[in-house]
Design a protein around this motif. Structure first.
Motif, mmCIF file in Angstrom:
data_model
loop_
_atom_site.group_PDB
_atom_site.id
_atom_site.type_symbol
_atom_site.label_atom_id
_atom_site.label_comp_id
_atom_site.label_asym_id
_atom_site.label_seq_id
_atom_site.Cartn_x
_atom_site.Cartn_y
_atom_site.Cartn_z
ATOM 1 N N ILE A 31 0.850 -1.191 0.000
ATOM 2 C CA ILE A 31 0.000 0.000 0.000
ATOM 3 C C ILE A 31 0.882 1.236 0.000
ATOM 4 O O ILE A 31 1.850 1.325 0.762
ATOM 5 C CB ILE A 31 -0.927 0.029 1.240
ATOM 6 N N ILE A 32 0.526 2.194 -0.858
ATOM 7 C CA ILE A 32 1.245 3.460 -0.915
ATOM 8 C C ILE A 32 0.261 4.582 -0.611
ATOM 9 O O ILE A 32 -0.795 4.690 -1.251
ATOM 10 C CB ILE A 32 1.864 3.699 -2.309
ATOM 11 N N ILE A 33 0.608 5.398 0.358
ATOM 12 C CA ILE A 33 -0.220 6.556 0.702
ATOM 13 C C ILE A 33 0.570 7.810 0.368
ATOM 14 O O ILE A 33 1.673 8.020 0.887
ATOM 15 C CB ILE A 33 -0.608 6.558 2.195
ATOM 16 N N LEU A 34 0.016 8.638 -0.497
ATOM 17 C CA LEU A 34 0.652 9.888 -0.902
ATOM 18 C C LEU A 34 -0.180 11.048 -0.385
ATOM 19 O O LEU A 34 -1.345 11.202 -0.773
ATOM 20 C CB LEU A 34 0.782 9.949 -2.432
ATOM 21 N N ASN A 35 0.397 11.822 0.505
ATOM 22 C CA ASN A 35 -0.276 12.997 1.069
ATOM 23 C C ASN A 35 -1.673 12.663 1.589
ATOM 24 O O ASN A 35 -2.637 13.395 1.373
ATOM 25 C CB ASN A 35 -0.344 14.123 0.036
ATOM 26 N N GLY A 36 -1.767 11.516 2.253
ATOM 27 C CA GLY A 36 -3.021 11.140 2.905
ATOM 28 C C GLY A 36 -3.969 10.309 2.069
ATOM 29 O O GLY A 36 -5.025 9.909 2.562
ATOM 30 N N HIS A 37 -3.594 10.004 0.821
ATOM 31 C CA HIS A 37 -4.497 9.255 -0.057
ATOM 32 C C HIS A 37 -3.794 8.030 -0.623
ATOM 33 O O HIS A 37 -2.616 8.101 -1.030
ATOM 34 C CB HIS A 37 -4.998 10.136 -1.206
ATOM 35 N N ILE A 38 -4.507 6.910 -0.677
ATOM 36 C CA ILE A 38 -3.954 5.701 -1.271
ATOM 37 C C ILE A 38 -3.854 5.893 -2.783
ATOM 38 O O ILE A 38 -4.800 6.350 -3.433
ATOM 39 C CB ILE A 38 -4.836 4.482 -0.952
ATOM 40 N N ILE A 51 5.086 10.366 1.765
ATOM 41 C CA ILE A 51 4.785 9.018 1.301
ATOM 42 C C ILE A 51 4.835 8.057 2.486
ATOM 43 O O ILE A 51 5.735 8.143 3.328
ATOM 44 C CB ILE A 51 5.817 8.531 0.264
ATOM 45 N N PHE A 52 3.853 7.160 2.540
ATOM 46 C CA PHE A 52 3.876 6.085 3.527
ATOM 47 C C PHE A 52 3.778 4.773 2.765
ATOM 48 O O PHE A 52 2.868 4.579 1.948
ATOM 49 C CB PHE A 52 2.722 6.233 4.524
#
Length: 257
Positions: A31-38, A51-52
């Motif tokens: 899973i990649i979260i960019l600025n709070g969005h998947i 990025i998470f």
């Protein structure tokens, strides 16, 4: 340029993409979260992007979990929650569900007060499990909250609340949530808290029973620091079933206060 990757500031070249960062720092992420969005495709990154990278089934450490909560809420809400000390007076349908939601949101410290035990009729709307029947609600709920988020602080008092001990339970909190069932207990508790803690936020609950329209739940600011949440009509009585929907809606509104 600088980006934030899983809570750490790193320098990357211009035109760096999400997938190139993933390949370098956590190639097995699902899973990649960019600025709070998947996100599910590659993007060119900009300066200060966050990025998470998450691998399913892998438990994050404390720092990673905190940063993930920031990503899913927003820095403003998260910073408000993580610094909060919240007393929850009563751990029934309202209090137990609110505690569970606040733990998921990342509320820093929860002070949990109740003297009752878990029994079978609690299970239809309170945040307990069948293997916890017979346990003190404070013990059972702390056990559950530690499974939700072990990095927060949970303080419990297995005591009955009365006018003489309210100060002990609430003196160190920023926010006080009244979560009793009976009107008389609600009134006594809130009035005492107003006298003892005029500068603390006090939240009372009125009207969260049954299956009526959850959209009717609102927040009313009664004074500078006193708020009431509910539909102000519903109450527990014969023919009015006790269900979990409204307490869960109520819990989601708490960060707005």
């Amino acid at each position: 340029m600088r980006i934030n990757c899983n809570g750490k500031i790193i320098e990357v070249p211009e035109n760096t993409t999400i997938y190139s960062v993933k390949k370098k720092f956590k190639n097995d992420a699902d899973i990649i979260i960019l600025n709070g969005h998947i996100v599910e495709r590659d993007y060119k990154l900009k300066n200060n992007d966050e990025i998470f990278l998450i691998k399913k089934g892998e438990q994050p450490n404390k720092d990673e979990l905190m940063y993930l909560l920031v990503a899913r809420h927003s820095p403003k809400i998260f910073n408000k929650l993580i610094k909060s000390v919240i007393t929850i007076a009563g751990l029934g349908g309202i209090g137990s569900n609110c505690a569970a939601i606040l733990a998921r949101m990342g509320a820093g410290s929860l002070i949990l007060v109740d003297y009752d035990i878990v029994e079978p009729s609690n299970l239809n709307r309170q945040y307990y499990f069948i293997n916890q029947i017979g346990m003190a609600k404070t013990t059972a709920l702390k056990e559950t909250l530690n499974k939700i988020n072990p990095y927060l602080k949970y303080i419990t008092y297995n005591e009955k609340i009365d006018e003489g001990n309210i100060e002990k339970f609430c003196k160190n909190s920023d926010i006080i949530l009244e979560a009793f069932d009976k009107k008389e207990a609600k009134t006594v508790f809130i009035n005492k808290c107003i006298k003892l803690f005029p500068n603390k936020k006090i939240i009372g609950v009125s009207g969260v029973a049954g299956l009526s329209n959850a959209e009717d739940i609102t927040i009313q600011q009664i004074s500078d620091n006193l708020y009431l949440i509910g539909d102000f009509i519903s109450e527990a009585r014969v023919g009015q079933r006790l269900l979990p929907l409204k307490p869960l809606v109520l819990a989601q509104l708490l960060p707005l206060i």
